[in-house]
Design an enzyme around this catalytic site. Structure first.
Site, short mmCIF file in Angstrom:
data_model
loop_
_atom_site.label_atom_id
_atom_site.label_comp_id
_atom_site.label_asym_id
_atom_site.label_seq_id
_atom_site.Cartn_x
_atom_site.Cartn_y
_atom_site.Cartn_z
N ARG A 39 50.18 39.25 27.98
CA ARG A 39 50.62 38.84 26.64
C ARG A 39 49.51 38.02 25.99
NH1 ARG A 39 54.27 42.05 25.23
NH2 ARG A 39 54.88 40.67 23.54
N HIS A 89 38.94 38.07 34.02
CA HIS A 89 38.79 39.26 33.17
C HIS A 89 37.86 40.25 33.89
CE1 HIS A 89 38.70 41.59 29.49
NE2 HIS A 89 37.40 41.72 29.66
C1 GRF Z 1 42.84 42.42 37.11
O1 GRF Z 1 41.85 43.39 37.03
C2 GRF Z 1 42.52 41.27 36.19
O2 GRF Z 1 41.16 41.03 36.08
C3 GRF Z 1 43.07 41.75 34.88
O3 GRF Z 1 44.24 42.43 35.21
C4 GRF Z 1 44.17 42.91 36.55
C5 GRF Z 1 45.34 42.34 37.27
O4 GRF Z 1 45.44 42.80 38.59
N1 GRF Z 1 43.21 40.65 33.97
P1 GRF Z 1 46.40 42.06 39.62
O5 GRF Z 1 47.79 42.04 38.99
O6 GRF Z 1 45.86 40.70 39.85
O7 GRF Z 1 46.37 42.91 40.84
#
Ligand code: GRF
Length: 206
Positions: free
Chosen positions: A94, A112
């Site tokens: 979000r 990120h």
């Molecule tokens: C990860 O690649 C993170 O960098 C991005 O969303 C993904 C989440 O993966 N913001 P998880 O839910 O932590 O497995």
């Protein structure tokens, strides 16, 4: 006894980064304890995983609120109730308003899956392939009102090989995400890194 900061992890999905933070926080000398996992999606896999690990969980379903502001006020109330000091966004899908961001500024970080400032937003591995970069990676940064911006605490890179597709990059980047996020949280929680205006100020250890 080391003083541990109370941390909430905000998730929307499977929570593999969340799991890496939980694992790290299990160490006696880690400077943070995970006091709450909050999801905006009732079915998020990470919620089950956190409960199994014995961590308090709460679902604040954005669909149950008429607008973004009331949703964020409910999240904020849950964080205050749990006496949270630091918020980690880990696959939290979000966009946050300037109001919520300002409430937690300097105390909220995000992971990120790109080397910021390259490739903000979603589909970062696709963006990297389209741009033809030879290195790619991930970034932990302080959250500021502008999406996927904010002073950088940690980054890691991976090579991009000929023939790589999005899945190959995602898999290799995720290994690095799981490595650097716990390190960056420890740096924030211990006071080694702190936000000073638009920059990260580092406490230099002698
Ligand atoms: C990860 O690649 C993170 O960098 C991005 O969303 C993904 C989440 O993966 N913001 P998880 O839910 O932590 O497995």
């Amino acid at each position: 006894m080391i003083e541990k900061k109370r941390v909430a992890i905000l998730i929307s999905g499977r929570g593999s980064n969340m799991a890496s933070l939980l694992d790290a926080a299990a160490a006696p000398d880690y400077p943070a304890s995970i006091a709450l996992v909050l999801s905006n999606r009732p079915g998020a896999g990470g919620i089950t995983r956190a409960s199994e690990a014995g961590v308090a969980t709460v679902v604040v379903d954005h669909k149950a609120y008429p607008d973004r502001e009331s949703f964020e006020r409910a999240m904020d109330a849950a964080l205050v109730e749990a006496e949270i000091e630091i918020v980690c966004l880990a696959g939290f899908m979000r966009v946050l308003t300037p109001w919520f961001v300002s409430r937690w500024v300097g105390r909220m970080i995000n992971i990120h899956p790109s080397l910021l400032p390259l490739f903000r937003g979603t589909h970062t591995h696709r963006q990297a392939l389209d741009a033809g970069v030879r290195v790619h990676g991930c970034t932990v940064h302080y959250v500021v009102p502008e999406l996927d911006s904010g002073p950088i605490i940690a980054q890691a890179c991976i090579p991009v090989f000929p023939g790589d597709d999005e899945d190959a990059l995602a898999t290799r980047v995720l290994v690095e995400e799981r490595r650097i996020y716990p390190q960056a949280l420890a740096q924030l929680a211990s006071g080694e890194a702190r936000l000073s205006g638009q920059r990260v100020e580092w406490l230099l250890k002698r």
